[in-house]
Design a protein around this motif. Structure first.
Motif, PDB file in Angstrom:
ATOM      1  N   GLY A   1      -7.773   1.219   3.453  1.00 32.96           N
ATOM      2  CA  GLY A   1      -6.919   2.221   4.304  1.00 32.96           C
ATOM      3  C   GLY A   1      -6.139   1.666   5.257  1.00 32.96           C
ATOM      4  O   GLY A   1      -5.860   2.301   6.586  1.00 32.96           O
ATOM      5  N   ALA A   2      -5.644   0.102   5.316  1.00 32.48           N
ATOM      6  CA  ALA A   2      -4.948  -0.365   6.405  1.00 32.48           C
ATOM      7  C   ALA A   2      -3.462  -0.170   6.068  1.00 32.48           C
ATOM      8  O   ALA A   2      -2.872  -0.441   5.095  1.00 32.48           O
ATOM      9  N   ARG A   3      -2.890   0.348   7.069  1.00 29.17           N
ATOM     10  CA  ARG A   3      -1.515   0.510   7.107  1.00 29.17           C
ATOM     11  C   ARG A   3      -0.623  -0.678   6.681  1.00 29.17           C
ATOM     12  O   ARG A   3       0.482  -0.707   6.077  1.00 29.17           O
ATOM     13  N   GLY A   4      -1.154  -1.718   7.125  1.00 28.39           N
ATOM     14  CA  GLY A   4      -0.447  -2.906   7.100  1.00 28.39           C
ATOM     15  C   GLY A   4      -0.295  -3.435   5.648  1.00 28.39           C
ATOM     16  O   GLY A   4       0.621  -3.941   5.148  1.00 28.39           O
ATOM     17  N   LEU A   5      -1.562  -2.909   4.921  1.00 34.88           N
ATOM     18  CA  LEU A   5      -1.325  -3.206   3.416  1.00 34.88           C
ATOM     19  C   LEU A   5      -0.398  -2.246   2.794  1.00 34.88           C
ATOM     20  O   LEU A   5       0.114  -2.420   1.645  1.00 34.88           O
ATOM     21  N   VAL A   6      -0.631  -1.037   3.024  1.00 33.94           N
ATOM     22  CA  VAL A   6       0.180  -0.004   2.576  1.00 33.94           C
ATOM     23  C   VAL A   6       1.743  -0.481   2.739  1.00 33.94           C
ATOM     24  O   VAL A   6       2.662   0.084   1.750  1.00 33.94           O
ATOM     25  N   GLN A   7       2.046  -0.804   3.677  1.00 39.60           N
ATOM     26  CA  GLN A   7       3.487  -1.267   4.032  1.00 39.60           C
ATOM     27  C   GLN A   7       3.741  -2.481   3.429  1.00 39.60           C
ATOM     28  O   GLN A   7       5.212  -2.806   3.115  1.00 39.60           O
ATOM     29  N   ARG A   8       3.074  -3.276   2.481  1.00 40.46           N
ATOM     30  CA  ARG A   8       3.296  -4.225   1.585  1.00 40.46           C
ATOM     31  C   ARG A   8       3.348  -3.786   0.028  1.00 40.46           C
ATOM     32  O   ARG A   8       3.192  -4.629  -0.534  1.00 40.46           O
ATOM     33  N   LEU A   9       3.213  -2.633  -0.245  1.00 45.30           N
ATOM     34  CA  LEU A   9       3.033  -2.395  -1.802  1.00 45.30           C
ATOM     35  C   LEU A   9       4.170  -2.422  -2.201  1.00 45.30           C
ATOM     36  O   LEU A   9       5.370  -2.341  -1.859  1.00 45.30           O
TER      37      LEU A   9
ATOM     38  N   PRO B   1       6.289  -6.497   5.545  1.00 50.17           N
ATOM     39  CA  PRO B   1       6.093  -5.090   5.665  1.00 50.17           C
ATOM     40  C   PRO B   1       7.478  -4.371   5.261  1.00 50.17           C
ATOM     41  O   PRO B   1       8.556  -5.055   5.477  1.00 50.17           O
ATOM     42  N   THR B   2       7.348  -3.263   4.785  1.00 46.62           N
ATOM     43  CA  THR B   2       8.829  -2.474   4.241  1.00 46.62           C
ATOM     44  C   THR B   2       9.434  -2.282   5.518  1.00 46.62           C
ATOM     45  O   THR B   2       9.119  -1.888   6.658  1.00 46.62           O
ATOM     46  N   THR B   3      10.743  -2.250   5.272  1.00 45.89           N
ATOM     47  CA  THR B   3      11.778  -1.842   6.493  1.00 45.89           C
ATOM     48  C   THR B   3      12.453  -0.631   6.288  1.00 45.89           C
ATOM     49  O   THR B   3      13.306  -0.072   6.880  1.00 45.89           O
TER      50      THR B   3
END
Length: 607
Positions: A187-195, A524-526
């Protein structure tokens, strides 16, 4: 959720909510952030129509000023509070979204019709052209300002994620909070932003309409327009089993029944049949059997989380079947969904995981309907326990459909995706008629029957595909886009299936493959290109709303898509090769063609 401006009562679980005083992310000086923050400031709220000529310059000055002074503390809201350039009410929003462009076009047309003719026109043509050009520039400037205001704070950077990988790993190594580690990671946003894209599963020869992981997450089932179902060992990118579904038209869903040892697969399709496939441990399909028949396409099945032998189905004939595989006649008609005396064709159904007696349906109108299987009395409010609908759509003249709905992990929330509208979050415990609590925007849901889903073990995020071919992930509580990925070269992403235990995602759409996503990106995504794509989706939706083209434009689009697919080389029937052996003799004796109607093979879309 009786009002949209109230504070959220959504449980946080493992979410990464913004905390006061926390710094922003790495992209805090991005253009999207500067523009959104500048428009949320009091200075922008004081802009008025008399200053339209200098609005662009003022916006730039304010953006530069914001960057020098540092970002202000963000507001956790999905509305456009603080912007004087856009109506805050839902009615005003729909007027600006749906009618603004049409009014501008009307003004320009009126100016052309009223232009003087003859000699007077000849002498004044130069000044008239200059005036018209200036007015057109003003209109375009107003449109751009309205678009920036519509984007609002949705593109602002959130505060830095609260979950930190190194401290969490260190704590797990010494045995502290180890049981919650996986839950927090997923549930970590930091990992979602690295998908990012990990790989493709290629076996189908048609659009892939359904994906479903088994309960342990080791296998993935996919179904397609090619009428076949494939069981994947997704980690090794290998197809373990492939078999003919027994359906006569597009397979819309194929799901593993829980607690069945992955030996039973329920399926539905455009031909209206509900079928069950029995799989063996030796990687064979022993048989498929028809257990129910709708008189229209059947788009969705709803599993009961603890039952290996019962599930629900919904069809475009407005019927909900309860199916119990232990009975000689498995199908039991639970309800015919109606609004007044008019039947409502269904596209989606979902069982509440916390109260399996409750299920929700949606389809060819704007209402989410919740039923209780124990209390369905069609003479009392057509059997409906309660209905939800965004307040601005209750009396809307637009033909709004619900293409997909899902409950959250604990059944407290209900997410609904509307055709050519936004995605809305409802509180399932609220009373009949309650308004939505959050909305998620920027995507486009028009060309196909598009799915929507929660992502994360505590439903921390909302994920949807889009007609633009991208995948969107929103932070559930703030409604801000946190991830934006190109999903389909064919142009439309329909299915989004999160892994049940790992931080990963499987998606599919008009492309003939399945795509796997994992959080392995170094940075992470830009959100590069997001702003332009969101604006494009918004403009296309507004233009469709202004045209009010009934169903003509959409039907034309479907025809063209079907024509393009039919130009592809016809698929060749693969041999079973010992991997699947569909025994049609096990099919129900009622499995005749009399109700099938021989529908054409077209991608899952509104009939």
């Amino acid at each position: 959720m009786s009002d949209t401006g109230g504070k959220s009562s959504i449980p946080n679980g493992g979410s990464d909510d913004p905390e006061p005083g926390e710094g922003r992310g790495e992209a805090e000086t991005s253009d999207a952030s500067a523009v959104a923050e500048a428009q949320a400031s009091p200075e922008s709220a004081n802009l008025n129509s008399a200053a339209e000529g200098s609005a662009v310059g003022q916006d730039k000055l304010m953006a530069d000023s914001e960057q020098k002074q540092g970002p202000a503390e963000e507001e956790d809201t999905d509305s456009m509070d603080g912007s004087g350039l856009y109506s805050l009410t839902e009615e005003g929003e729909r007027e600006s979204e749906g009618g603004g462009r049409g009014k501008d076009e009307g003004k320009r047309s009126a100016r052309k019709r009223n232009r003087p003719s003859g000699g007077a026109a000849h002498h004044s043509s130069s000044s008239d052209d200059d005036d018209e050009n200036e007015e057109d520039d003003d209109v375009e400037e107003e449109d751009e300002q309205a678009m920036e205001a519509w984007l609002g704070a949705d593109l602002c950077d959130l505060s830095r994620p609260s979950w930190r990988a190194i401290p969490s790993l260190r704590a797990r190594e010494i045995g502290r909070d180890s049981q919650q580690f996986v839950r927090k990671v997923c549930g970590a946003r930091g990992l979602v932003q690295r998908l990012e894209l990990q790989g493709r599963l290629e076996r189908h020869t048609g659009c892939v309409n359904t994906l479903h992981f088994n309960p342990s997450g080791t296998r993935l089932a996919s179904g397609s327009d090619d009428l076949r179902v494939v069981i994947w060992d997704w980690a090794r990118r290998k197809a373990e089993l492939e078999f003919d579904s027994g359906h006569k038209s597009n397979v819309f869903q194929a799901k593993f029944l829980p607690h069945s040892g992955d030996s039973t697969l329920a399926m539905c399709a455009r031909d209206g049949q509900i079928r069950v496939a029995e799989l063996s441990a030796t990687q064979r399909c022993k048989n498929t059997k028809r257990v129910a028949q709708h008189k229209g396409a059947a788009h969705k099945l709803a599993l009961e989380p603890d039952s290996p032998c019962s599930f629900l189905s919904a069809g475009e004939d407005a019927v909900v079947f309860g199916i119990d595989l232990r009975l000689d006649r498995p199908a039991n008609k639970l309800v015919v969904v109606k609004e007044g005396e008019k039947k409502v064709g269904l596209y989606t159904i979902y069982v509440n995981p916390a109260n399996t007696h409750h299920f929700a349906v949606g389809g060819r109108d704007q209402y989410v309907r919740i039923y209780d299987q124990r209390k369905i009395n069609e003479h009392d409010n057509n059997g409906v326990l309660k209905k939800f609908c965004p307040s601005h759509l209750v009396s809307s003249e637009s033909k709004t459909n619900i293409t997909c709905l899902v409950y959250s992990h604990d059944g407290t929330e209900l997410l609904a995706s509307y055709n050519d509208e936004d995605i809305y979050l409802f509180d399932s415990s609220h009373s009949d008629g309650a308004d939505y609590h959050r909305k998620y925007k920027g995507h486009r849901n028009n060309a196909t029957v598009k799915g929507v889903n929660f992502y994360g073990p505590c439903s921390e995020f909302v994920v949807s595909g889009s007609d633009c071919g991208h995948i969107y992930l929103w932070d559930k509580n703030s409604a801000r886009v946190v991830q934006f990925m190109e999903g389909d070269r064919g142009g439309v992403v329909n299915c989004l299936e999160p892994h049940p235990h790992l931080p990963g995602l499987a998606t599919s759409g008009l492309d003939h493959d399945v795509k796997l996503w994992a959080p392995t990106a170094e940075n992470p995504t830009t959100l590069k290109g997001l702003k332009e794509v969101m604006k494009k989706n918004k403009r296309e939706r507004d233009e469709d709303n202004v045209r009010h083209g009934d169903q003509y434009d959409t039907q034309l689009l479907w025809f063209l898509m079907r024509h393009m697919r039919n130009r592809r080389p016809q698929r060749t029937r693969r041999g079973e090769g010992g991997e699947g052996d569909t025994d049609e003799s096990w099919s129900s004796p009622e499995s005749s063609d009399e109700e099938d109607g021989g529908p054409d093979h077209v991608q899952c879309m509104s009939s």
